[in-house]
Design a protein around this motif. Structure first.
Motif, PDB file in Angstrom:
ATOM      1  N   ALA A 283     -13.917  52.028  -0.722  1.00  0.00           N
ATOM      2  CA  ALA A 283     -15.091  52.898  -0.650  1.00  0.00           C
ATOM      3  C   ALA A 283     -16.339  52.032  -0.514  1.00  0.00           C
ATOM      4  CB  ALA A 283     -15.194  53.769  -1.901  1.00  0.00           C
ATOM      5  N   SER A 284     -17.287  52.462   0.308  1.00  0.00           N
ATOM      6  CA  SER A 284     -18.509  51.681   0.509  1.00  0.00           C
ATOM      7  C   SER A 284     -19.742  52.363  -0.074  1.00  0.00           C
ATOM      8  CB  SER A 284     -18.719  51.407   2.006  1.00  0.00           C
ATOM      9  OG  SER A 284     -18.802  52.631   2.722  1.00  0.00           O
ATOM     10  N   SER A 285     -19.522  53.452  -0.793  1.00  0.00           N
ATOM     11  CA  SER A 285     -20.646  54.160  -1.433  1.00  0.00           C
ATOM     12  C   SER A 285     -20.146  54.817  -2.716  1.00  0.00           C
ATOM     13  CB  SER A 285     -21.217  55.225  -0.497  1.00  0.00           C
ATOM     14  OG  SER A 285     -20.284  56.284  -0.310  1.00  0.00           O
ATOM     15  N   LEU A 286     -21.092  55.267  -3.515  1.00  0.00           N
ATOM     16  CA  LEU A 286     -20.750  55.944  -4.760  1.00  0.00           C
ATOM     17  C   LEU A 286     -20.006  57.253  -4.479  1.00  0.00           C
ATOM     18  CD1 LEU A 286     -21.259  55.192  -7.704  1.00  0.00           C
ATOM     19  CD2 LEU A 286     -23.324  56.580  -7.657  1.00  0.00           C
ATOM     20  N   ALA A 287     -20.475  57.987  -3.479  1.00  0.00           N
ATOM     21  CA  ALA A 287     -19.839  59.261  -3.132  1.00  0.00           C
ATOM     22  C   ALA A 287     -18.398  59.044  -2.670  1.00  0.00           C
ATOM     23  CB  ALA A 287     -20.645  59.973  -2.043  1.00  0.00           C
ATOM     24  N   GLU A 288     -18.191  58.026  -1.829  1.00  0.00           N
ATOM     25  CA  GLU A 288     -16.830  57.726  -1.368  1.00  0.00           C
ATOM     26  C   GLU A 288     -15.949  57.291  -2.534  1.00  0.00           C
ATOM     27  OE1 GLU A 288     -16.850  54.845   1.740  1.00  0.00           O
ATOM     28  OE2 GLU A 288     -18.037  56.080   3.117  1.00  0.00           O
ATOM     29  N   ALA A 289     -16.544  56.547  -3.467  1.00  0.00           N
ATOM     30  CA  ALA A 289     -15.791  56.079  -4.632  1.00  0.00           C
ATOM     31  C   ALA A 289     -15.301  57.252  -5.480  1.00  0.00           C
ATOM     32  CB  ALA A 289     -16.657  55.150  -5.477  1.00  0.00           C
TER      33      ALA A 289
ATOM     34  N   LEU B 166      -6.782  50.503 -11.375  1.00  0.00           N
ATOM     35  CA  LEU B 166      -7.778  49.437 -11.430  1.00  0.00           C
ATOM     36  C   LEU B 166      -8.766  49.610 -10.281  1.00  0.00           C
ATOM     37  CD1 LEU B 166      -8.777  46.687 -12.608  1.00  0.00           C
ATOM     38  CD2 LEU B 166      -7.240  45.565 -10.979  1.00  0.00           C
ATOM     39  N   VAL B 167     -10.047  49.389 -10.582  1.00  0.00           N
ATOM     40  CA  VAL B 167     -11.087  49.435  -9.556  1.00  0.00           C
ATOM     41  C   VAL B 167     -11.870  48.128  -9.573  1.00  0.00           C
ATOM     42  CG1 VAL B 167     -13.204  50.556  -8.767  1.00  0.00           C
ATOM     43  CG2 VAL B 167     -11.349  51.941  -9.686  1.00  0.00           C
ATOM     44  N   LEU B 168     -12.002  47.505  -8.388  1.00  0.00           N
ATOM     45  CA  LEU B 168     -12.934  46.387  -8.227  1.00  0.00           C
ATOM     46  C   LEU B 168     -14.257  46.995  -7.812  1.00  0.00           C
ATOM     47  CD1 LEU B 168     -10.801  43.687  -6.356  1.00  0.00           C
ATOM     48  CD2 LEU B 168     -10.870  44.265  -8.776  1.00  0.00           C
ATOM     49  N   LEU B 169     -15.250  46.890  -8.682  1.00  0.00           N
ATOM     50  CA  LEU B 169     -16.448  47.718  -8.553  1.00  0.00           C
ATOM     51  C   LEU B 169     -17.722  46.903  -8.386  1.00  0.00           C
ATOM     52  CD1 LEU B 169     -17.729  50.578  -8.742  1.00  0.00           C
ATOM     53  CD2 LEU B 169     -17.725  50.292 -11.231  1.00  0.00           C
ATOM     54  N   ASP B 170     -18.429  47.154  -7.293  1.00  0.00           N
ATOM     55  CA  ASP B 170     -19.772  46.599  -7.099  1.00  0.00           C
ATOM     56  C   ASP B 170     -20.775  47.518  -7.804  1.00  0.00           C
ATOM     57  OD1 ASP B 170     -21.923  45.133  -6.188  1.00  0.00           O
ATOM     58  OD2 ASP B 170     -21.919  46.037  -4.197  1.00  0.00           O
ATOM     59  N   ASN B 171     -21.906  46.974  -8.202  1.00  0.00           N
ATOM     60  CA  ASN B 171     -22.895  47.812  -8.882  1.00  0.00           C
ATOM     61  C   ASN B 171     -23.938  48.363  -7.924  1.00  0.00           C
ATOM     62  OD1 ASN B 171     -23.908  49.012 -11.302  1.00  0.00           O
ATOM     63  ND2 ASN B 171     -25.604  47.558 -11.249  1.00  0.00           N
ATOM     64  N   TYR B 172     -24.378  47.552  -6.962  1.00  0.00           N
ATOM     65  CA  TYR B 172     -25.435  47.990  -6.050  1.00  0.00           C
ATOM     66  C   TYR B 172     -24.825  48.619  -4.796  1.00  0.00           C
ATOM     67  CZ  TYR B 172     -28.388  45.140  -9.061  1.00  0.00           C
ATOM     68  OH  TYR B 172     -29.037  44.602 -10.143  1.00  0.00           O
ATOM     69  N   LEU B 173     -24.839  49.936  -4.759  1.00  0.00           N
ATOM     70  CA  LEU B 173     -24.292  50.686  -3.631  1.00  0.00           C
ATOM     71  C   LEU B 173     -25.414  51.465  -2.947  1.00  0.00           C
ATOM     72  CD1 LEU B 173     -21.119  51.919  -5.529  1.00  0.00           C
ATOM     73  CD2 LEU B 173     -21.188  50.160  -3.743  1.00  0.00           C
ATOM     74  N   PRO B 174     -25.237  51.873  -1.689  1.00  0.00           N
ATOM     75  CA  PRO B 174     -26.327  52.518  -0.951  1.00  0.00           C
ATOM     76  C   PRO B 174     -26.861  53.786  -1.613  1.00  0.00           C
ATOM     77  CG  PRO B 174     -24.537  51.903   0.527  1.00  0.00           C
ATOM     78  CD  PRO B 174     -24.034  51.682  -0.854  1.00  0.00           C
ATOM     79  N   ASP B 175     -26.021  54.511  -2.345  1.00  0.00           N
ATOM     80  CA  ASP B 175     -26.444  55.796  -2.905  1.00  0.00           C
ATOM     81  C   ASP B 175     -26.459  55.817  -4.437  1.00  0.00           C
ATOM     82  OD1 ASP B 175     -23.727  55.506  -2.987  1.00  0.00           O
ATOM     83  OD2 ASP B 175     -23.260  57.580  -2.480  1.00  0.00           O
ATOM     84  N   GLY B 176     -26.476  54.636  -5.062  1.00  0.00           N
ATOM     85  CA  GLY B 176     -26.548  54.615  -6.523  1.00  0.00           C
ATOM     86  C   GLY B 176     -25.890  53.389  -7.106  1.00  0.00           C
ATOM     87  N   LYS B 177     -25.775  53.360  -8.416  1.00  0.00           N
ATOM     88  CA  LYS B 177     -25.206  52.205  -9.103  1.00  0.00           C
ATOM     89  C   LYS B 177     -23.765  52.472  -9.537  1.00  0.00           C
ATOM     90  CE  LYS B 177     -29.449  50.024 -10.680  1.00  0.00           C
ATOM     91  NZ  LYS B 177     -30.190  49.448 -11.830  1.00  0.00           N
ATOM     92  N   GLY B 178     -22.914  51.491  -9.268  1.00  0.00           N
ATOM     93  CA  GLY B 178     -21.499  51.635  -9.576  1.00  0.00           C
ATOM     94  C   GLY B 178     -21.216  51.837 -11.051  1.00  0.00           C
ATOM     95  N   ILE B 179     -22.093  51.305 -11.891  1.00  0.00           N
ATOM     96  CA  ILE B 179     -21.829  51.383 -13.328  1.00  0.00           C
ATOM     97  C   ILE B 179     -21.821  52.825 -13.832  1.00  0.00           C
ATOM     98  CG2 ILE B 179     -24.233  51.202 -14.163  1.00  0.00           C
ATOM     99  CD1 ILE B 179     -22.991  49.085 -16.204  1.00  0.00           C
ATOM    100  N   THR B 180     -22.448  53.734 -13.095  1.00  0.00           N
ATOM    101  CA  THR B 180     -22.435  55.144 -13.498  1.00  0.00           C
ATOM    102  C   THR B 180     -21.030  55.734 -13.439  1.00  0.00           C
ATOM    103  OG1 THR B 180     -22.950  55.894 -11.247  1.00  0.00           O
ATOM    104  CG2 THR B 180     -24.814  55.498 -12.719  1.00  0.00           C
ATOM    105  N   LEU B 181     -20.146  55.100 -12.665  1.00  0.00           N
ATOM    106  CA  LEU B 181     -18.771  55.594 -12.572  1.00  0.00           C
ATOM    107  C   LEU B 181     -18.013  55.453 -13.891  1.00  0.00           C
ATOM    108  CD1 LEU B 181     -17.501  54.288  -9.107  1.00  0.00           C
ATOM    109  CD2 LEU B 181     -17.968  56.654  -9.734  1.00  0.00           C
ATOM    110  N   LEU B 182     -18.471  54.524 -14.736  1.00  0.00           N
ATOM    111  CA  LEU B 182     -17.756  54.277 -15.989  1.00  0.00           C
ATOM    112  C   LEU B 182     -17.748  55.490 -16.906  1.00  0.00           C
ATOM    113  CD1 LEU B 182     -18.819  50.633 -16.916  1.00  0.00           C
ATOM    114  CD2 LEU B 182     -16.729  51.411 -15.817  1.00  0.00           C
ATOM    115  N   ASN B 183     -18.717  56.366 -16.734  1.00  0.00           N
ATOM    116  CA  ASN B 183     -18.808  57.538 -17.606  1.00  0.00           C
ATOM    117  C   ASN B 183     -18.315  58.816 -16.941  1.00  0.00           C
ATOM    118  OD1 ASN B 183     -20.000  56.125 -19.809  1.00  0.00           O
ATOM    119  ND2 ASN B 183     -21.924  56.086 -18.685  1.00  0.00           N
ATOM    120  N   THR B 184     -17.680  58.691 -15.768  1.00  0.00           N
ATOM    121  CA  THR B 184     -17.215  59.894 -15.082  1.00  0.00           C
ATOM    122  C   THR B 184     -15.815  60.283 -15.564  1.00  0.00           C
ATOM    123  OG1 THR B 184     -16.220  58.641 -13.262  1.00  0.00           O
ATOM    124  CG2 THR B 184     -18.526  59.309 -13.005  1.00  0.00           C
ATOM    125  N   PRO B 185     -15.529  61.583 -15.625  1.00  0.00           N
ATOM    126  CA  PRO B 185     -14.192  62.045 -16.031  1.00  0.00           C
ATOM    127  C   PRO B 185     -13.083  61.494 -15.143  1.00  0.00           C
ATOM    128  CG  PRO B 185     -15.759  63.870 -15.988  1.00  0.00           C
ATOM    129  CD  PRO B 185     -16.450  62.698 -15.370  1.00  0.00           C
TER     130      PRO B 185
END
Length: 231
Positions: free
Chosen positions: A37-43, A54-73
């Motif tokens: 995935a190349s964006s938060l939405a795609e992720a 397992l996810v290899l996660l970048d933080n700076y994405l075109p539509d937001g920060k990857g770290i916000t994914l840590l709190n998603t259901p």
């Protein structure tokens, strides 16, 4: 004993780096790449559909920060672990990642060997969790040690052939001040892109080359390689 295959997703908008990650995953017999995935939405879509472990996660994405994914259901329900691979060197992001249970945190420019070690530790960590149904203190200590940063692999040059390495080294010796992209080295040597990436990263780890990031288009830096000057 039959081993589980671990599904891995990559969230990275830098295509060259995503390809490097993908190659490492494909080379490991216990890992299976389920998507990039190349964006938060795609992720978020990828997590919904593929449920990686397992996810290899970048933080700076075109539509937001990857770290916000840590709190998603999506991440929590899938019991999915995260290895951050990011340019985010601020302590707030790093500490937030640790508090939210990130397995590892790797700063860009990425060390090929460092990421390989992290993936290997995660495979062992996953296996121990699967095998041990009840733990004693020794088991717990072992799990924490697998997540520690001082774990080392014995062979950092696996799959590296001397003749091919000399071919790559010769290119940089001829033009020691020039920065080469992966594509430049492919053109000059005739090697495949996959092989070129592996030998370039090995040369960086061995101190033969240095890598720099060229930031052109926002969010899409390029990795450039140059001969490392002897001190």
């Amino acid at each position: 004993m039959q081993h589980d295959i671990i599904d891995v997703a990559i969230v990275e908008d830098e295509s060259e780096l995503a390809a490097l990650h993908a190659e490492l995953i494909r080379k490991h017999p216990r890992l299976r790449l389920v998507g990039i995935a190349s964006s938060l939405a795609e992720a978020q879509t990828l997590l919904n559909e593929k449920h990686p472990q397992l996810v290899l996660l970048d933080n700076y994405l075109p539509d937001g920060k990857g770290i916000t994914l840590l709190n998603t259901p999506n991440l929590n329900l899938a019991n999915c672990s995260v290895i951050f691979v990011t340019a985010a060197s601020d302590m707030d992001t790093c500490s937030q990642a640790i508090r939210n249970g990130a397995f590892d945190y790797i700063l860009k420019p990425v060390s090929w060997k460092r990421l390989s070690q992290s993936l290997e530790r995660f495979v062992q960590f996953h296996e121990q969790q699967r095998v041990w149904k009840i733990v004693d203190q020794q088991n717990v200590d072992s799990l924490y040690q697998l997540q520690a940063k001082n774990y080392r692999l014995d062979n950092g040059s696996k799959g590296i052939e001397e003749k091919t390495l000399e071919r790559v080294k010769a290119l940089f010796q001829e033009e020691p001040e020039r920065f080469f992209s992966v594509d430049d080295v492919v053109t000059e040597t005739g090697l495949s892109k996959t092989t070129t990436r592996r030998y370039l990263e090995h040369s960086v780890e061995a101190g033969l080359l240095k890598v720099e990031m060229l930031y052109g288009k926002i969010g899409h830096p390029r990795r450039l390689y140059r001969r490392a000057h002897e001190s």
